[in-house]
Scaffold this motif. Structure first.
Motif, short mmCIF file in Angstrom:
data_model
loop_
_atom_site.label_atom_id
_atom_site.label_comp_id
_atom_site.label_asym_id
_atom_site.label_seq_id
_atom_site.Cartn_x
_atom_site.Cartn_y
_atom_site.Cartn_z
N MET A 229 0.85 -1.19 0.00
CA MET A 229 0.00 0.00 0.00
C MET A 229 0.88 1.24 0.00
SD MET A 229 -2.85 1.20 2.82
CE MET A 229 -3.71 -0.36 2.68
N HIS B 48 -8.41 -19.32 5.62
CA HIS B 48 -9.11 -18.13 6.12
C HIS B 48 -10.57 -18.45 6.43
CE1 HIS B 48 -5.74 -15.54 4.99
NE2 HIS B 48 -5.70 -16.17 3.83
N MET C 22 -12.02 -13.11 7.20
CA MET C 22 -12.09 -12.36 5.95
C MET C 22 -13.02 -11.16 6.08
SD MET C 22 -11.93 -15.24 2.94
CE MET C 22 -13.33 -16.23 3.53
N GLN D 28 -11.38 -7.92 6.84
CA GLN D 28 -10.47 -7.36 5.86
C GLN D 28 -11.15 -6.27 5.04
OE1 GLN D 28 -7.30 -8.01 5.69
NE2 GLN D 28 -7.18 -9.79 7.06
N SER D 29 -10.36 -5.46 4.35
CA SER D 29 -10.90 -4.38 3.52
C SER D 29 -11.44 -4.93 2.20
CB SER D 29 -9.80 -3.36 3.21
OG SER D 29 -8.82 -3.91 2.34
N PHE E 270 -10.61 -3.83 -0.65
CA PHE E 270 -9.45 -3.95 -1.53
C PHE E 270 -8.76 -5.29 -1.33
CE2 PHE E 270 -4.76 -3.34 -1.79
CZ PHE E 270 -4.66 -3.30 -3.17
N TRP E 271 -8.56 -5.70 -0.08
CA TRP E 271 -7.90 -6.98 0.21
C TRP E 271 -8.70 -8.14 -0.38
CZ3 TRP E 271 -8.90 -11.60 2.66
CH2 TRP E 271 -7.79 -12.39 3.00
N LEU E 272 -10.00 -8.11 -0.24
CA LEU E 272 -10.83 -9.20 -0.76
C LEU E 272 -10.69 -9.30 -2.28
CD1 LEU E 272 -14.10 -8.59 1.31
CD2 LEU E 272 -12.32 -10.30 1.76
N ASP F 273 -8.28 -8.35 -4.06
CA ASP F 273 -6.89 -8.58 -4.45
C ASP F 273 -6.46 -10.04 -4.31
OD1 ASP F 273 -4.67 -7.18 -5.53
OD2 ASP F 273 -3.63 -7.38 -3.61
N GLN F 274 -7.32 -10.90 -3.79
CA GLN F 274 -6.90 -12.30 -3.61
C GLN F 274 -6.94 -13.10 -4.90
OE1 GLN F 274 -5.47 -12.94 -0.66
NE2 GLN F 274 -5.99 -10.75 -0.50
#
Length: 763
Positions: A1, A91, A96, A99-100, A102-104, A106-107
């Motif tokens: 980030m 996870h 999960m 999480q943000s 964006f993180w979701l 991005d997987q």
């Protein structure tokens, strides 16, 4: 980030900044070479349609490689990252959920059908046949088909959407909430009543001939970057471009075209707007009334301003509108629009001086309480000078999702016209349900009441996109079963019913192989052009199914006595298009016409000056300036407190609810999303300083506290009393009851809120 910072961005929209962002996106997804090749095949004959916005391409033959957000959408879909069974074994859903977004995102790509296991709080893989059997069992067990809700994202193809509405109506319900309910429902409802069509009347050719282009409540630099090319060309040939927006948006100010060697080499740029008016949020109706009042006054003063012949032959209601405008008070118009009388007259003078004018608008118009009235006021403006049904003129509601307009054309509508249901009965031999179904807000209420027990989503991110997040999440969690068809992980998969499935599907960029060979699907853009889209990349997983295949296999499992040969249809999508042609007259000879270069345009009667309205003519519609909005009421109810009108917005690193990154380059926000754009004088009036942290509280009158915490104040060029912040983070502040009159669209561009210091009360 990236490091969190607020830093003014001096550059134009597009240009080197966009190219650097595309390069970084490709590298981030580990697809630099593959991604570049993929981009070159987008919007090309024999290639795939951009999975981003619905802005058209000329003849479907120009690359969108210079559209930054389109490139991000393609890269996100073509990513080398995978979210397979091993990921979900590591996870839990609870982990999960913290999480943000964006993180979701991005997987990476989903690879297997998944079923939620409550004992382990994890998604576990299962076979496709098991998934369809489980859904069919749940649907068949419902005592009333109206207890099932079938959501649709605007990215579904025409073929998938047609099969979907056919299956659901044969199952027995019109519960079709879709993304139109949350964006341009007001455009369709307002225009159908007024001119007989709910779609835009212009083509790209009209942009080449317009003398003036008026843009209301839209930010093309972020939301429809390809539109900037048309605006740049219009400006260069001398057209006037008049923008109405509370914020100064870089894409409406100047644009550096990456296709221009001169601009790129000299770091030059082309201005976009010749006039820029910073209206208050929701002030557009008053502003347009001011423009029209000036037009009528100039007609009285000098004559030759109105198109009297057009008004007499093609319209009704002019006298009532003229009387309403004549009686309107300039002081009230200025107060409610946020513009001066001189500014409104200046905009009206540009309109008078233009031989042909186009009016464009986005969700800055449609997500308000009086959005239908505002849309009709924009069309009134066009009618005054005959700016419908002739070259270089017309109405242009700019849609978001790539096929949101096509889905509605295919019958994804909770209020289907009787003619559609009659034709379905004639062609398919079953009696479709006649009662209206539930739209998005009504569907949430059904689930909250326990009457909506199964929720099926063909794409999208319902939990993040819908208003009143607390209510929406409680609604989804009360369902017996939630099912999501998706390419990647998102928030909705983690806000689930007692049973939950994730069904992974092919993306637009991927090869869709069926028994009849590789298939193409069709989509309809914002200007009613229909064309084919065929993927070029190998699927992310051999277990992925196409959306038409998922719908057909579910229909076959759920409706064993159906006369429709569901599995036969998906062997060759041309068979689906033949059925579409039987149901919709405008799609006659569908397969032959869509196979031509660039496809074909659907008939638009309003562009022919044929008015499919009750009167047989286009109608002028008079509306009062709104003086009893939620913001007005909250201000009166909370004397001594500063009530702000909150506009929810996208950042430049997102598309709808999909967050690609943490930067909003053009607005100077980097590495963060929890910010509030606010006038510097309002910051001082609160006793705060730029950079302080605040909480936002919805000032709705139902007694329920809606609060989001720890947002950073960012001094910005925005009218006083207005603030802006990103969604979905701000969706918890939008009550279910906050909907547009006559459309049901959440009023996410005018949410009454107060601000409090993160550690206590401010002001």
């Amino acid at each position: 980030m990236d490091k969190q910072k607020i830093e003014f961005y001096p550059g134009p929209a597009g240009g080197w900044g966009a190219l650097r962002s595309v390069k970084n996106t490709l590298l981030h997804h580990d697809i630099a070479l593959k991604g570049a090749k993929t981009l070159l095949s987008a919007n090309q004959p024999g290639g795939f349609d951009c999975p981003g916005c619905a802005w058209p391409d000329r003849n479907h033959a120009s690359s969108f490689e210079f559209c930054e957000n389109g490139a991000k959408a393609v890269a996100a879909e073509a990513t080398a990252r995978r979210a397979g069974p091993e990921f979900f074994a590591r996870h839990s859903v609870t982990e999960m959920l913290a999480q943000s977004d964006f993180w979701l995102e991005d997987q990476g790509r989903l690879t297997h059908p998944l079923r939620y296991d409550a004992a382990s709080d994890r998604y576990l893989p299962l076979e496709w046949d098991q998934a369809f059997a489980l859904i069919a069992q749940q649907l068949q067990a419902l005592p009333d088909p109206n207890q099932a809700i079938f959501y649709t994202s605007g990215r579904a193809s025409n073929e998938a959407a047609f099969l979907y509405q056919l299956f659901v109506r044969e199952y027995g319900t019109n519960n079709f909430p879709d993304c139109s309910n949350m964006c341009h429902e007001a455009s369709g409802n307002g225009m159908r009543a007024q001119i007989g069509v709910g779609k835009g009347t212009v083509t790209l050719d009209d942009f080449e001939q317009a003398d003036a282009i008026f843009i209301f409540g839209q930010n093309p630099g972020t939301n429809h970057p390809r539109m900037l090319g048309e605006l740049r060309a219009a400006h260069k040939r001398g057209a006037r471009i008049v923008s109405f927006n509370p914020l100064h948006e870089r894409g409406l100010e100047r644009f550096q075209d990456p296709q221009s060697k001169l601009e790129m080499a000299t770091l030059g740029a082309t201005p976009i707007s010749t006039h820029y008016f910073q209206v208050r949020a929701g002030g557009d109706l008053a502003a347009v009334k001011g423009m029209m009042k000036h037009v009528l006054e100039q007609e009285a003063a000098r004559g030759g301003v109105l198109d009297h012949a057009f008004i007499a032959e093609h319209t009704t209601g002019f006298e009532a509108l003229a009387a309403d405008l004549q009686a309107e008070d300039w002081a009230l118009l200025a107060q409610e629009s946020g513009l001066s009388e001189a500014q409104m007259r200046a905009a009206g003078e540009v309109y008078i001086g233009a031989g042909s004018s186009i009016v464009c608008w986005g969700m800055g118009i449609t997500q308000h309480m009086h959005s239908v009235a505002t849309v009709q006021m924009l069309v009134n403006l066009l009618l005054l000078r005959g700016n419908l049904g002739r070259p270089g003129a017309g109405a242009c509601p700019v849609r978001g999702h790539s096929n949101v307009q096509g889905d509605r054309s295919m019958g994804i509508w909770e209020k289907p016209p009787a003619a559609l249901l009659d034709r379905l009965e004639q062609v398919f031999g079953f009696a479709p349900p006649r009662a209206p179904g539930a739209d998005t807000v009504e569907a949430i209420r059904l689930m909250l009441s326990g009457q909506g027990r199964v929720f099926f989503a063909l794409g999208g991110n319902f939990a993040a996109a819908a208003p009143d997040s607390d209510a929406t999440w409680r609604a989804l969690r009360q369902c017996d079963l939630t099912v999501h068809v998706a390419t990647k992980l998102n928030r909705s998969h983690l806000v689930h019913g007692r049973e939950a499935l994730i069904l992974p599907c092919l993306g637009r960029t991927e090869i869709d192989s069926q028994a009849g060979g590789p298939q193409s699907v069709s989509v309809e853009d914002s200007m009613s052009m229909v064309h084919l889209s065929g993927g070029i990349n190998p699927p992310a997983s051999e277990l992925l199914l196409s959306e038409p295949a998922i719908v057909a296999r579910l229909a076959a499992a759920t409706l064993p006595a159906s006369r429709t040969r569901w599995l036969w249809l998906i062997e060759d999508y041309a068979r689906i298009r033949d059925l579409i042609a039987q149901v919709f007259d405008d799609f006659h000879d569908f397969n032959a016409r869509v196979a031509t270069r660039g496809g074909f345009r659907l008939r638009n009667t309003a562009s022919e000056r044929v008015w499919n309205t009750a009167s047989g003519k286009a109608g002028f519609m008079a509306h009062a300036v709104p003086r009893d909005t939620p913001v007005h009421r909250a201000t009166a109810r909370l004397p001594g407190q500063q009530v702000f009108s909150l506009m929810t917005m996208r950042s430049h690193d997102q598309y709808n609810t999909t967050v690609y990154g943490m930067d909003d380059r053009y607005r100077g926000v980097f590495g963060q999303r929890r910010v509030v754009f606010i006038h510097a004088d309002d910051i001082r009036a609160l006793g705060c300083k730029d950079g302080d942290w605040v909480d936002l509280l919805s000032a709705w009158d139902d007694g329920q506290e809606r609060r989001i915490e720890r947002f950073r104040l960012v001094a910005y060029d925005i009218p006083r009393g207005n603030i802006g912040a990103y969604y979905p983070e701000t969706n918890p502040l939008v009550p279910l009851a906050a909907t547009a009159i006559g459309a049901g669209t959440p009023t996410s561009k005018a949410v009454p809120v107060t601000l409090r210091a993160h550690t206590g009360i401010v002001g």
